[in-house]
Design a protein around this motif. Structure first.
Motif, mmCIF file in Angstrom:
data_model
loop_
_atom_site.group_PDB
_atom_site.id
_atom_site.type_symbol
_atom_site.label_atom_id
_atom_site.label_comp_id
_atom_site.label_asym_id
_atom_site.label_seq_id
_atom_site.Cartn_x
_atom_site.Cartn_y
_atom_site.Cartn_z
ATOM 1 N N PRO A 183 -9.817 -1.743 10.531
ATOM 2 C CA PRO A 183 -10.514 -0.558 11.161
ATOM 3 C C PRO A 183 -10.163 0.656 10.446
ATOM 4 N N LEU A 184 -10.690 1.756 10.757
ATOM 5 C CA LEU A 184 -9.981 2.976 10.122
ATOM 6 C C LEU A 184 -9.072 3.569 10.845
ATOM 7 N N ILE A 185 -8.019 3.412 9.805
ATOM 8 C CA ILE A 185 -6.522 3.730 10.183
ATOM 9 C C ILE A 185 -5.651 4.763 9.174
ATOM 10 N N SER A 186 -6.456 4.816 8.314
ATOM 11 C CA SER A 186 -5.688 5.784 7.314
ATOM 12 C C SER A 186 -6.904 6.075 6.467
ATOM 13 N N ARG A 187 -6.676 7.266 5.727
ATOM 14 C CA ARG A 187 -7.418 7.798 4.691
ATOM 15 C C ARG A 187 -6.808 8.634 3.557
ATOM 16 N N ILE A 188 -7.826 8.820 2.733
ATOM 17 C CA ILE A 188 -6.967 9.585 1.418
ATOM 18 C C ILE A 188 -7.058 11.009 1.938
ATOM 19 N N VAL A 189 -6.014 11.658 1.777
ATOM 20 C CA VAL A 189 -5.509 13.250 1.885
ATOM 21 C C VAL A 189 -5.260 13.563 0.831
ATOM 22 N N THR A 190 -6.021 14.810 0.299
ATOM 23 C CA THR A 190 -5.312 15.606 -0.755
ATOM 24 C C THR A 190 -4.188 16.601 -0.107
ATOM 25 N N VAL A 191 -2.921 16.803 -0.625
ATOM 26 C CA VAL A 191 -2.009 17.480 -0.102
ATOM 27 C C VAL A 191 -1.765 18.216 -1.698
ATOM 28 N N THR A 192 -2.139 19.747 -1.368
ATOM 29 C CA THR A 192 -2.119 20.585 -2.559
ATOM 30 C C THR A 192 -2.053 21.837 -2.107
ATOM 31 N N GLY A 193 -1.948 22.974 -3.081
ATOM 32 C CA GLY A 193 -1.551 24.226 -2.929
ATOM 33 C C GLY A 193 -0.162 24.650 -3.227
ATOM 34 N N ARG B 130 4.642 18.795 -5.537
ATOM 35 C CA ARG B 130 3.763 17.634 -6.370
ATOM 36 C C ARG B 130 2.362 17.444 -5.657
ATOM 37 N N PRO B 131 1.600 18.360 -5.831
ATOM 38 C CA PRO B 131 0.011 18.141 -5.346
ATOM 39 C C PRO B 131 -0.271 16.918 -5.534
ATOM 40 N N GLN B 132 -0.808 16.243 -4.782
ATOM 41 C CA GLN B 132 -1.187 14.794 -5.033
ATOM 42 C C GLN B 132 -2.131 14.173 -3.851
ATOM 43 N N ASN B 133 -2.819 13.088 -4.048
ATOM 44 C CA ASN B 133 -3.434 12.370 -3.033
ATOM 45 C C ASN B 133 -2.589 11.399 -2.658
ATOM 46 N N PHE B 134 -2.539 11.477 -1.061
ATOM 47 C CA PHE B 134 -1.969 10.073 -0.370
ATOM 48 C C PHE B 134 -2.747 9.341 0.612
ATOM 49 N N GLU B 135 -2.463 8.160 0.437
ATOM 50 C CA GLU B 135 -3.267 7.522 1.676
ATOM 51 C C GLU B 135 -2.468 7.529 2.926
ATOM 52 N N VAL B 136 -2.996 8.143 3.835
ATOM 53 C CA VAL B 136 -2.121 8.808 4.955
ATOM 54 C C VAL B 136 -2.639 7.733 6.188
ATOM 55 N N LEU B 137 -1.653 7.416 7.269
ATOM 56 C CA LEU B 137 -2.008 6.909 8.345
ATOM 57 C C LEU B 137 -2.517 8.071 9.326
ATOM 58 N N MET C 262 6.086 17.758 3.644
ATOM 59 C CA MET C 262 7.538 17.492 2.869
ATOM 60 C C MET C 262 7.342 16.254 2.034
ATOM 61 N N HIS C 263 6.592 15.139 2.104
ATOM 62 C CA HIS C 263 6.442 14.423 1.269
ATOM 63 C C HIS C 263 5.959 14.908 -0.308
ATOM 64 N N ALA C 264 4.929 15.972 0.025
ATOM 65 C CA ALA C 264 4.575 16.354 -1.446
ATOM 66 C C ALA C 264 5.515 17.513 -2.076
ATOM 67 N N GLY C 265 6.578 17.610 -1.336
ATOM 68 C CA GLY C 265 7.783 18.588 -1.721
ATOM 69 C C GLY C 265 7.379 20.053 -1.205
ATOM 70 N N ALA D 72 -7.421 20.268 -10.825
ATOM 71 C CA ALA D 72 -6.503 19.648 -11.815
ATOM 72 C C ALA D 72 -5.207 19.540 -11.210
ATOM 73 N N GLU D 73 -4.769 20.283 -10.511
ATOM 74 C CA GLU D 73 -3.492 20.390 -9.578
ATOM 75 C C GLU D 73 -3.154 18.798 -8.939
ATOM 76 N N SER D 74 -4.117 18.325 -8.399
ATOM 77 C CA SER D 74 -3.857 17.107 -7.730
ATOM 78 C C SER D 74 -4.554 16.004 -8.116
ATOM 79 N N SER D 75 -5.629 16.367 -9.178
ATOM 80 C CA SER D 75 -6.426 14.993 -9.529
ATOM 81 C C SER D 75 -5.857 14.070 -10.573
ATOM 82 N N SER D 76 -4.863 14.507 -11.238
ATOM 83 C CA SER D 76 -4.225 13.674 -12.286
ATOM 84 C C SER D 76 -3.200 12.534 -11.872
ATOM 85 N N ARG D 77 -2.608 12.754 -10.647
ATOM 86 C CA ARG D 77 -1.873 11.748 -10.150
ATOM 87 C C ARG D 77 -2.421 10.839 -9.237
#
Lengths: 548, 341
Positions: free
Chosen positions: A284-294, A298-305, A315-318, A18-23
């Motif tokens: 091409p595969l140059i980015s992916r979704i990464v869960t930044v949590t714990g 602001r635990p959240q998923n990012f599309e990360v290069l 730092m982006h997730a605070g 739940a920490e990261s799935s709502s955003r």
């Protein structure tokens, strides 16, 4: 409603989803520097094709696939190649690896790209395209997708499973992806099904992701895709390849084998999405979704290069005070990242910031009391307590006899162990020791063969020389018939003896079908043999089932 | 660079051991209720000895004392041994037993997790071989005893203060039901005759004893419900006793006690749920556990009926401990995806 089957063992740790799935997924940001390792997949590392100082565009290939078991690497954003050399990578060893660093220019300028028509493209060419697009399994195992999409040489694939299990606690990247981009996932699955020739298309999603299940079902209806999207009970490691196959089809993957042995291929939903982007849009595969949590604000998923440093991502997730480290992956199978500025790679599904409170250090390891709680949770029905002893005692033969290589390293055993023994560490140690020994043995085998061949050649040269001398003597004899008969006899005897010796020596050497070939041919054959051995070695490298 | 799971289930060796101890409590309370203070004193004394000996052994072996002393395993050994001894056993008997249990069977073999034999049973075996007289002087059940010893009186008996004035030894001790049967049979009595002249028998087993056995059973079932033990060993062990005793009883009911009598002895229940299930010295495979339990049950009856000792649980379990590596090696379960043979 599909009949579900229960795989053996399994545990249910606190989910923390739940920490990261709502955003919603946060869009990619462009860091000033990208560090892109050339080894992000299982198999041969990619070969750099750019020079220091080159300007590259977003999506431009910067390293090409090297061999069959390999895949390409691309520039995640436009900029200048600032470094090609060893740099920190996310690996438990903390050892550096070859990376291509890009000083980004912030323009994020794409290279010209467009999709291909997969319906008319020849399968082999399509697979080559997939390889050049850098696709590898995004569930964590990063096995090159082009190989998994090649049904040749194995049993026919009747079922393709789209793996949306995401059974690891904390991780929600597949969950968000399914919620937000279900259509493209299914587009990708359609292409996979086409390439594999699978009749049945299934998707398994754990029942703690109801929104994702609903989104996928809606998308399937919209696309008119014949796919059975099943809600599976939440039970770790239900997203393991063998486990999801068992749950959805009831098929037992043979011990020591892969799911393809029972005609099932499993792909992570993220891989299907990436495949759709690559084939339909040429990205091409140059980015992916990464869960930044714990332990972040602001635990959240990012599309990360790919190549973004993890510290920057945190730092982006605070970032918060008292962070004690980062786990790449989930708390069950992930590992402590020794360098926080290691880059995000294709296998990075989660960056889990630790604190003393959420992830206290492992308590003191006590002796094994053979309580067999590990046995009752092992999804491979192994005897973890025995494997532990064999690994400790370096009794690797016995460990293999007890099916060490059926261990998927899911960590259920170390999760329940009352003695807090880091069991998986012992199994990984035993496996790597066995691989190292086999490698050593193979190279010594090659060396021995070479040596034997060398001896054989010396013998053969001697023999040839003797024969030449004998022939010479023969001509001499005909030229000089004045030789006394006794002398002639003595000479004949000598020759006969020499021939007999040569014959005996020849017989003592194992005959090869390379006999009688010219010298260059033989060296060439030896070289080919050595190359083959190398390929076999590469092919034998472990392939872990895709997870999540 | 540990890479194993970063989360752990709330579980520890101490928790496992504490649950075993907790499940013994119903049996202990029933024991005290039926037989008096002796067992309580004995348990406390054995626990003190166990912790002291454990600490000493850990110190001699250069092991950290606190984590290992608090794992609870020494107390489990102490309780299992104390529950196997006569409740009024003299203090030195418990001491000798604990020295062999903790010092020899546990630490000389490498400490926690390394012992081939169940430590408590090693202690018991040494005592019954060396001090048969003291080991057969069991407290009489209060229901038929001539005198009820108070707490202080029991303390005095155990620690060498002698019997209270005017109380004969016969008033407070008696042979166990199993021993009564054995002695009677040796004197050529039939089981029917023995039952008619002795007051020690209850409705299934011995007076008082059968209640203790029932309480062990209740504790054992709780242990199973908590998934600390699997059902395999207790079921197989009791079945082994039942089948062997039943076969003999069916052949000659006058000479061989009934299977329910064999099972209603507290030693059978304690053995089935708390001793034969010791994970360290027992088998770890499902089939192995069945074999282990069945064979131990079989041997228990054989030793009780044909052997020279009043009970066979300890020896049968020790003998089977010896077979565990072999049993385990030949009963490896089919791993996931392995073809059926």
């Amino acid at each position: 409603m599909r009949e579900l089957h229960r795989f053996p063992g399994g545990v249910h740790p606190s989910e923390h989803k739940a920490e990261s799935s709502s955003r919603p997924i946060h869009e990619a940001f462009i860091p000033r520097k990208l560090v892109v390792p050339v080894r992000q997949h299982i198999g041969q590392p990619a070969k750099p094709v750019v020079e220091l100082g080159d300007r590259v565009l977003k999506g431009q290939m910067i390293a090409e696939a090297d061999g069959y078991v390999s895949t390409a690497i691309h520039a995640p954003s436009s900029g200048i190649i600032s470094e090609i050399g060893l740099a920190k990578v996310p690996h438990p060893s903390g050892l550096p690896d070859l990376c291509i660093s890009i000083e980004t220019d912030g323009k994020d300028e794409w290279i010209a790209h467009e999709g291909v028509d997969w319906r008319i493209m020849e399968a082999a060419a399509l697979r080559g395209y997939v390889r050049d697009m850098g696709l590898a399994g995004l569930g964590g195992a990063v096995f090159p997708s082009s190989i998994k999409l090649d049904p040749a040489g194995g049993p026919a694939i009747h079922t393709l499973i789209l793996n949306g299990g995401e059974c690891e606690p904390w991780i929600t990247c597949d969950d968000r992806l399914m919620q937000e981009r279900a259509e493209e996932i299914l587009e990708g699955a359609r292409i996979m099904q086409h390439l594999l020739g699978a009749q049945t298309l299934l998707a398994g999603i754990e029942d703690n992701k109801q929104e994702a299940i609903a989104a996928m079902r809606t998308a399937a209806e919209k696309l008119g895709l014949d796919i059975d999207i099943t809600s599976m009970p939440t039970l770790y490691p239900g997203g393991g390849g063998k486990q999801i196959t068992k749950t959805l089809t009831g098929l037992d993957t043979p011990s020591g084998g892969r799911t393809t042995d029972v005609g099932v291929q499993v792909f992570n939903v993220g891989t299907a999405y990436a495949l759709a982007r690559a084939i339909l849009h040429g990205e091409p595969l140059i980015s992916r979704i990464v869960t930044v949590t714990g332990h972040v604000l602001r635990p959240q998923n990012f599309e990360v290069l790919i190549g973004t440093q993890m510290s920057e991502l945190v730092m982006h997730a605070g970032d918060r005070e008292a962070m004690t480290g980062i786990i790449m992956g989930g708390p069950m199978m992930g590992f402590d990242v020794p360098n926080l500025d290691a880059p995000v790679v294709k296998s990075t599904n989660c960056v889990l910031a630790k604190s003393e409170e959420t992830f206290p250090p492992r308590p003191r390891e006590m002796p094994c009391i053979r309580c067999t709680q590990c046995v009752s949770v092992c999804p491979a029905v192994l005897q973890p307590q025995e494997l532990y002893w064999f690994a400790r005692a370096r009794n690797f033969g016995k460990a293999q006899e007890y099916h060490l290589f059926d261990c998927i390293e899911c960590g259920c055993c170390s999760y329940v162990c009352p003695s807090h023994i880091p069991l998986v560490d012992y199994y990984r140690f035993a496996k790597s020791e066995i691989w190292a020994r086999e490698k050593e043995k193979r190279s010594s085998d090659i060396a021995r063969e070479r040596h034997e061949f060398h001896l054989f050649r010396i013998e053969r040269e001697k023999k040839e020389k003797a024969a030449r001398l004998a022939a010479k003597a023969q001509t001499k004899k005909t030229e000089a018939p004045t030789l006394a008969p006794e002398e002639q006899d003595a000479k004949k005897k000598l020759i006969a003896e020499a021939l007999a010796r040569a014959q005996a020596k020849k017989a003592s050497i194992t005959p090869k079908n390379t006999d009688g070939l010219p010298e260059e041919k033989k060296t060439e054959i030896a070289e080919i043999e050595a190359r083959r051995a190398k390929i076999r070695e590469v092919a034998k490298q472990p392939v872990e089932p895709e997870k999540h | 660079m540990a890479t194993s799971t970063h989360v752990l289930q709330k579980n520890s060796v101490s928790r496992v051991m504490l649950l075993v101890l907790a499940c013994l409590i119903p049996g202990i309370l029933t024991y005290a209720w039926q037989f008096g203070w002796g067992i309580v004193i004995n348990l406390v004394w054995a626990s003190i000895l166990a912790l002291s000996l454990e600490a000493l052994a850990l110190r001699l072996r250069n092991f950290p004392i606190k984590p290992f002393l608090s794992d609870g395993s020494a107390i489990v050994t102490a309780w299992l041994l104390a529950l196997s001894l006569p409740p009024l056993a003299p203090w030195w008997l418990t001491l000798v037993g604990m020295i062999f249990a903790i010092g020899v069977a546990k630490h000389l073999y490498g400490g926690l997790g390394q012992n081939i034999f169940n430590p408590a049973m090693v202690g018991f075996a040494v005592l019954i071989i060396s001090f048969p007289a003291q080991m057969t002087q069991w407290s009489a059940p209060l229901a038929i005893a001539g005198h009820h010893l108070g707490f202080v009186e029991s303390l005095a008996v155990i620690f060498g203060g002698g019997l209270p004035d005017g109380v004969a030894l016969d008033a407070i001790v008696s042979a166990t039901p199993l021993d009564t049967v054995r002695t009677g049979l040796m004197q050529q009595h039939t089981l029917g005759e023995i039952h008619s002249y002795s007051h020690i028998f209850g409705s299934l087993g011995g007076v008082g004893n059968e209640w203790v056995a029932a309480a062990y059973l209740a504790g054992g079932l709780t242990l199973w419900a908590l998934r600390i033990i699997s059902w395999h060993v207790p079921v197989a062990f009791l079945l082994g006793i039942w089948l062997t005793a039943g076969f003999l009883h069916w052949g000659d009911a006058g000479r061989y006690a009934a299977p329910w009598f064999q099972i209603a002895a507290p030693s059978a229940m304690l053995g089935a749920f708390f001793i034969a299930t010791d994970p360290v010295s027992g088998s770890t495979t499902p089939i192995g556990r069945l074999i282990f339990g069945l064979a131990a049950g079989f041997l228990t009856v054989i030793i009780r009926v044909f052997g020279g000792y009043p009970d066979g649980v300890a020896f049968s379990i020790l003998l089977m401990n010896l077979c565990v590596p072999l049993i385990d090696a030949y009963t490896q379960p089919r791993v996931f995806g392995e073809p059926r043979k």
